[in-house]
Design an enzyme around this catalytic site. Structure first.
Site, short mmCIF file in Angstrom:
data_model
loop_
_atom_site.label_atom_id
_atom_site.label_comp_id
_atom_site.label_asym_id
_atom_site.label_seq_id
_atom_site.Cartn_x
_atom_site.Cartn_y
_atom_site.Cartn_z
N LYS A 1 -0.07 -0.38 1.28
CA LYS A 1 -0.08 -1.80 0.88
C LYS A 1 0.68 -1.90 -0.44
CE LYS A 1 -1.63 -4.73 -1.41
NZ LYS A 1 -0.79 -5.55 -2.34
N GLU B 1 -3.04 -2.07 -23.36
CA GLU B 1 -1.77 -1.81 -22.69
C GLU B 1 -1.00 -3.13 -22.56
OE1 GLU B 1 -1.70 -1.10 -18.40
OE2 GLU B 1 -0.39 0.61 -18.76
N CYS C 1 3.70 2.96 -16.71
CA CYS C 1 2.37 3.39 -17.10
C CYS C 1 2.48 4.44 -18.20
CB CYS C 1 1.63 3.94 -15.90
SG CYS C 1 2.57 5.19 -15.04
P1 NAD Z 1 -2.30 -4.30 -10.35
O1 NAD Z 1 -3.50 -3.48 -10.63
O2 NAD Z 1 -2.37 -5.75 -10.57
O3 NAD Z 1 -1.85 -4.12 -8.82
C1 NAD Z 1 -1.59 -2.86 -8.26
C2 NAD Z 1 -1.73 -2.96 -6.75
O4 NAD Z 1 -3.08 -3.28 -6.45
C3 NAD Z 1 -0.89 -4.05 -6.10
O5 NAD Z 1 -0.45 -3.62 -4.82
C4 NAD Z 1 -1.87 -5.19 -5.94
O6 NAD Z 1 -1.53 -6.06 -4.89
C5 NAD Z 1 -3.14 -4.41 -5.62
N1 NAD Z 1 -4.39 -5.13 -5.91
C6 NAD Z 1 -4.61 -6.13 -6.81
N2 NAD Z 1 -5.90 -6.53 -6.75
C7 NAD Z 1 -6.51 -5.75 -5.82
C8 NAD Z 1 -7.83 -5.66 -5.32
N3 NAD Z 1 -8.80 -6.46 -5.75
N4 NAD Z 1 -8.10 -4.72 -4.37
C9 NAD Z 1 -7.15 -3.90 -3.92
N5 NAD Z 1 -5.87 -3.95 -4.34
C10 NAD Z 1 -5.55 -4.85 -5.29
O7 NAD Z 1 -1.11 -3.60 -11.16
P2 NAD Z 1 0.39 -4.08 -11.30
O8 NAD Z 1 0.38 -5.29 -12.17
O9 NAD Z 1 1.05 -4.13 -9.97
O10 NAD Z 1 0.99 -2.82 -12.10
C11 NAD Z 1 0.84 -2.66 -13.46
C12 NAD Z 1 -0.33 -1.74 -13.79
O11 NAD Z 1 -0.25 -0.54 -13.04
C13 NAD Z 1 -0.35 -1.29 -15.23
O12 NAD Z 1 -1.66 -1.31 -15.73
C14 NAD Z 1 0.16 0.14 -15.18
O13 NAD Z 1 -0.22 0.96 -16.25
C15 NAD Z 1 -0.39 0.60 -13.89
N6 NAD Z 1 0.41 1.71 -13.37
C16 NAD Z 1 -0.10 2.97 -13.43
C17 NAD Z 1 0.66 4.04 -12.99
C18 NAD Z 1 0.14 5.45 -13.05
O14 NAD Z 1 0.73 6.32 -12.42
N7 NAD Z 1 -0.90 5.71 -13.79
C19 NAD Z 1 1.92 3.82 -12.47
C20 NAD Z 1 2.40 2.52 -12.44
C21 NAD Z 1 1.62 1.46 -12.88
#
Ligand code: NAD
Length: 500
Positions: free
Chosen positions: A188, A396, A298
């Protein structure tokens, strides 16, 4: 197609996609559709279906059938390797197309997108070898009457939820390794960057992956993402995204079937610079660490901890470098930093910049949105005189905003570095090997760089300490995470009877 000045094209109308299930596309039909606008150009580029609960159930059922039918899990490592190597070739053939979609949906520069996609080729190539090398263990030390074997079995159906900042790279830091283990997948992607995940599904089928082993559902996180996390027939979920959504995922797993979780969450990563470093190299590295992907990594090095004796000089060097970063049209080959991917993220970054000024931090460069007719861009921004009680130092931001915090001793540097709920990554810059190794041992982070930053390769596992997550992706560890072990005890010879 409307042509930009760069030779790449913007679609004249948004391209329609379906989702991907059981080895084929499923058209959007009467489903609701999400239209994505390119953050770098402000024009609509793609239309993606919002999958329903029954689409998700069908996709999980397809993955389950493929798994239980042993269409993939039952193959020998060499046969799995052949498909992974073919996938690597097909990705290489389509590098321009995949990179173009990354630019259109994410806003990153085309040259960066291309090199990320080529990096993904290497991940498939490595995983092919890992599929063949995966093995268990044996215990030949239990005496002549016994023998113990520990086998590794694929865990089953894996849900995979990915964010928008590296749509294809983060996907490929997981998919080939999960496939090497023999599992089936329901992915997803983020709603705003779904296209390249769908293209990978098509490529995997062309490479010979059996139907149902890789499926993609599209739609929002709050609906189909949450349903995937709650699904009773998903054995493991790999989630990459924010720490706040990570908490929802943990609750969903606990409230459903206790599926195993891999979590890769946020970071507030320190770059520690000692006065004895090569300060020109360090300034370049620190500028790269915060401006690359417009700070939407991240692992961005968003806290600069610098030895007080060189703090002002060094901050000015970094600011000078950042003022020279070429920001703008992501389809231009010479662009180094592109757009901010979502409107919400753009607002968040600008509000943190305002907050830093309110909190009394001293702005030495940047601080504004770029004045462009289309798209959304933020200048790389540096704040000095930052203290750890300020929100910009602890939360962050996920944008090109660097906070400079001076330190006097190595212990103080380590203590500030660890003064965070996160533990994803850290860098140290020094020519003194004792300092470098002491800091690398004592900073609590899953990835650590010495005299470099944001570096790595497909062999090295990635993941975080503390609230940055659970488990590791990539490398052999990234394959083993998707297996579970079974202990098999074998008795040799005549049993010594319990009942006389
Ligand atoms: P997000 O948490 O908003 O979304 C990530 C994914 O989760 C998306 O596909 C989103 O549709 C899905 N999602 C959102 N709500 C959900 C729910 N209730 N249940 C299940 N899935 C859900 O993050 P983002 O804004 O897409 O990305 C930015 C964040 O991701 C930052 O905090 C960043 O640090 C983190 N990140 C971490 C890494 C890592 O490897 N540690 C890598 C990239 C990004």
């Amino acid at each position: 197609m409307a042509h930009t000045m760069t030779g790449y094209s913007l679609p004249e109308s948004p391209r329609e996609f379906g989702f991907y299930m059981d080895g084929d596309w499923v058209a959007a039909g009467g489903r609701e559709v999400f239209e994505r606008t390119s953050p770098g150009h402000g024009v609509p580029v793609s239309r993606i279906p919002r999958c329903t609960q029954s689409d998700l159930d069908a996709s999980v059922a397809s993955a389950r059938l493929a798994f239980e039918g042993r269409h993939w899990a039952g193959l020998c490592g060499a046969d799995r390797a052949a498909v992974l190597l073919k996938t690597a070739d097909l990705i290489r053939d389509r590098v321009d197309e995949i990179a173009h979609w990354e630019v259109l949906e994410n806003g990153k520069p085309i040259s960066q997108a291309r090199s990320e996609v080529l990096g993904c080729v290497g991940m498939f190539e490595l995983s092919a070898g890992l599929a063949r090398a995966l093995h268990g263990d044996s215990y030949n030390n239990s005496g002549d009457g016994a023998f113990g074997i520990v086998t590794r079995e694929p865990i089953g159906v894996v849900g995979l939820i990915t964010p928008w900042n590296f749509p294809f790279l983060i996907l490929c830091e997981r998919v080939p390794y999960i496939l090497a283990s023999g599992c089936s997948i329901v992915a997803k992607p983020s709603e705003v960057t779904s296209v390249t995940t769908l293209l990978l599904a098509e490529i995997l089928t062309r490479a010979g992956l059996p139907d149902g082993v890789f499926n993609v559902v599209t739609g929002s996180g709050g609906t189909v993402g949450q349903q995937l996390a709650e699904h009773m027939d998903v054995d493991m979920l790999s989630f990459t995204g924010s720490t706040s959504v990570g908490r929802l995922i943990v609750s969903a797993a606990g409230a459903s079937n206790f599926k195993k979780l891999g979590l890769e969450l946020g970071g507030k990563n320190p770059q520690i610079v000692f006065a004895d470093a090569d300060l020109d190299d360090a300034a370049d590295g620190v500028a790269f660490g915060i401006a690359f992907n417009s700070g939407q990594c991240c692992v961005s090095g968003s806290r600069l901890l610098v030895e007080r004796s060189v703090a002002d000089l060094f901050a000015q060097k970094v600011a000078e470098k950042l003022r020279s970063v070429k920001i703008g049209e992501p389809l231009d080959e010479s662009t180094q930093a592109g757009a901010i991917t979502t409107d919400e993220q753009n607002r968040t970054i600008l509000s943190y910049i305002a907050r830093g000024q309110e909190e009394g931090a001293r702005l030495i460069t940047g601080g504004s949105a770029l004045n462009t007719p289309l798209g959304q861009y933020v200048e790389p921004t540096v704040f000095c005189d930052v203290t750890m009680d300020m929100a910009i130092a602890s939360e962050e931001i996920f944008g090109p905003v660097l906070c400079v915090i001076p330190f006097d001793t190595i212990d103080e540097a380590i203590s500030i570095a660890n003064d965070t709920v996160y533990g994803l990554a850290a860098s140290v810059w020094t020519k003194n090997i004792d300092k470098a190794l002491t800091v690398s041992r004592r900073v609590r982070a899953g990835r650590f760089w010495i005299n470099t930053t944001l570096a790595g390769g497909p062999e090295l596992p990635i993941g975080g300490f503390k609230q940055s997550g659970w488990g590791r992706e990539a490398g052999m560890q990234g394959v083993e995470e998707y297996t579970q072990t079974k202990s098999i005890h074998i008795e040799i010879g005549k049993r010594s009877h319990w009942v006389a």
